[in-house]
Design an enzyme around this catalytic site. Structure first.
Site, short mmCIF file in Angstrom:
data_model
loop_
_atom_site.label_atom_id
_atom_site.label_comp_id
_atom_site.label_asym_id
_atom_site.label_seq_id
_atom_site.Cartn_x
_atom_site.Cartn_y
_atom_site.Cartn_z
N CYS A 297 -16.05 -7.12 -23.24
CA CYS A 297 -14.80 -6.39 -23.46
C CYS A 297 -14.85 -5.36 -24.58
O CYS A 297 -14.59 -4.18 -24.37
CB CYS A 297 -13.67 -7.38 -23.73
SG CYS A 297 -13.37 -8.56 -22.40
N HIS B 286 -10.33 -3.81 -28.49
CA HIS B 286 -10.75 -5.17 -28.15
C HIS B 286 -9.70 -6.21 -28.46
O HIS B 286 -9.47 -7.15 -27.68
CB HIS B 286 -12.05 -5.55 -28.87
CG HIS B 286 -12.44 -6.97 -28.62
ND1 HIS B 286 -12.40 -7.96 -29.58
CD2 HIS B 286 -12.81 -7.60 -27.47
CE1 HIS B 286 -12.76 -9.11 -29.05
NE2 HIS B 286 -13.02 -8.93 -27.78
#
Length: 495
Positions: free
Chosen positions: A78, A137
């Site tokens: 991610c 993130h």
């Protein structure tokens, strides 16, 4: 008017009309941008040909825009994938492969000539920027650990005019990210949880419903703003845990849920290319704990596939509500919509449950762009594009000049004629390796001692990557290797 005057004045009339049209275009308000990031969304949508998924809203947006069949991320995790998206840059050092990439490379830095992100670039060019949910993130855009108190430190300190999030009954962004319907989360329950849940709740019984509520309210505020806006909306699902209101589970007959067409370890590879599904098995109360030695049973694979699809349908409904509000407000007429999956996910493919590999299922993710410009509509695009290409494409669509160099290349021409970028390739990085995707092949080179270090898959004869054929196709490997090495930005050195 006499013919001679018509001949004399015709070029002048055309020039006046062209000039007037140009002035009209230049005077038009730049397009707004609604950027929707969907965590762990592989190409599991109806518009990509999935046989049973219920994704009517994303499919409808795609039908009015362009769907990219061959979009590949730079890094299958991610934070690092989002770092590449935001900066338009491929990984250049190990920090760029970690979930902490944005925190390490951007957060806390002073503003300088080069914008920290494409959002910062838009802000500098007159856009009002709003972030809701997970765009960088962190679940809420702030820097703190999973079990720490919420901080005020932004991951992107210079990008946002407003950074919003409603954690609801879960209290913090990270608690909300791993939320269960009863208000608990993976951390509070010490991982003694299942990796799925069918909650007896409405849409706002999970955090993504609260994100939708915030986004709709903010759109109503932005409607009358004189400046164009960028709104980033980051949804959590279908990231683990696969939790969604029960009504989305009820859309499916589990017997009809397909399982992986390739549940086996590929031939002629080293297991170092794969992993033991550690993130998935961290949900300690799973019915089974599948790994490379013990694959999931068919029944459990169907249950997990059911959970993943229910999570997608839940997010599809949230996107549909935002899309409906955009149309009610009349904003659809001048708003670019981008729907982006930050990477793919193995649903038992190659015996893996998760991302974090250099195989197709971890690297190919959803990308849909719907714009108010006619040339971008009703397109099914097969051109290979990379996540880093999204930055310059948005800049070009918003008529903003780039004053600094990035790795990404605009793919705006692909909308018009499905024209390839310069090399028609995509580069991805992870597990001490570089993977090159061409229109036919995936070539991966690992910088490790364990053999084989080179893998080649032919996507014409083997689209599910079941067999590494590098050892019997050295001519193809040698012809592609210089192109792969072009993507080595100094990240790896030979052992």
């Amino acid at each position: 008017m006499p013919t001679i005057f018509k001949k004399l004045f015709a070029p002048l009339i055309i020039l006046v009309l062209l000039t007037s049209n140009l002035q009209c275009q230049q005077g038009q308000k730049p397009p707004n941008v609604l950027f929707i990031a969907v965590d762990d969304l592989r190409t599991e949508l109806g518009v990509y040909g999935h046989p049973v998924v219920k994704s009517p809203n994303m499919d409808a947006i795609a039908s009015e825009g362009s769907v990219f069949n061959n979009h590949f991320v730079q890094v299958p995790t991610c934070g690092a994938s989002r770092y590449a998206l935001l900066t338009g840059m491929r990984p250049m050092k190990p920090a760029h492969l970690r979930n902490s990439a944005i925190e390490e490379e951007i957060s806390g830095k002073k503003e300088n000539d080069i914008p920290e992100s494409f959002i910062h670039q838009l802000k500098r060019n007159g856009y009002y920027t709003v972030g809701i949910g997970k765009i960088s993130h962190s679940a809420d855009g702030l820097v703190y650990g999973y079990e720490e108190p919420v901080s005020t430190k932004k991951e992107l300190p210079h990008s946002w005019d407003e950074l919003l999030f409603n954690p609801g009954k879960w209290g913090t962004g990270w608690n909300a990210f791993f939320a269960y319907a009863n208000g608990e989360n993976r951390q509070s329950l010490k991982k003694q949880v299942k990796p799925y849940e069918a909650g007896e709740v409405n849409d706002k019984g999970y955090p993504d419903g609260l994100t939708t509520e915030l986004a709709i309210a903010k759109l109503r505020e932005l409607k009358d703003k004189k400046s164009p806006f960028f709104m980033g909306v980051g949804f959590f699902k279908p990231h683990l845990p696969f939790n969604a209101p029960k009504r989305y589970w009820d859309l499916y007959d589990r017997e009809q849920i397909p399982v992986s067409p390739n549940p086996n370890i590929p031939e002629n590879i080293n297991l170092k290319s794969l992993h033991e599904s550690g993130e998935f098995n961290g949900y300690a109360l799973g019915d089974e704990l599948p790994n490379l030695s013990e694959p999931a049973s068919i029944d459990y694979a169907k249950k997990l596939g059911h959970a993943y699809l229910a999570s997608i349908s839940y997010i599809d409904a949230q996107i549909g509500m935002i899309w409906d509000e955009l149309k009610v407000l009349g904003l659809d007429k001048n708003t670019i919509i981008v729907i982006w999956g930050d990477h793919g996910w193995h649903l038992g493919d190659q015996r893996v449950w998760g991302k974090h590999t250099l195989f197709e299922n971890a690297l190919n993710s959803a990308l849909i762009i719907r714009s108010p410009f006619e040339e971008h509509q009703n397109k099914n695009i097969k051109t290979i594009v990379e996540t880093v290409d999204i930055y310059p494409t948005i800049m070009e669509m918003c008529r903003i000049d780039m004053k600094h160099k990035i790795d990404g290349e605009s793919f705006r021409d692909s909308f018009i004629a499905d024209k390839p970028n310069t090399d028609q390739v995509a580069y991805s990085y992870f597990r001490n390796g570089i993977s090159l995707r061409t229109d036919r092949y995936r070539l991966t080179k690992y910088f490790r001692k364990e053999e084989p270090t080179v893998e080649l898959y032919d996507h014409v004869s083997d689209p599910y990557e079941t067999k590494n054929i590098a050892h019997i196709n050295q001519d193809i490997v040698q012809s592609l290797m210089p192109l792969l090495e072009k993507g080595n930005t100094g990240l790896y050195e030979e052992d």
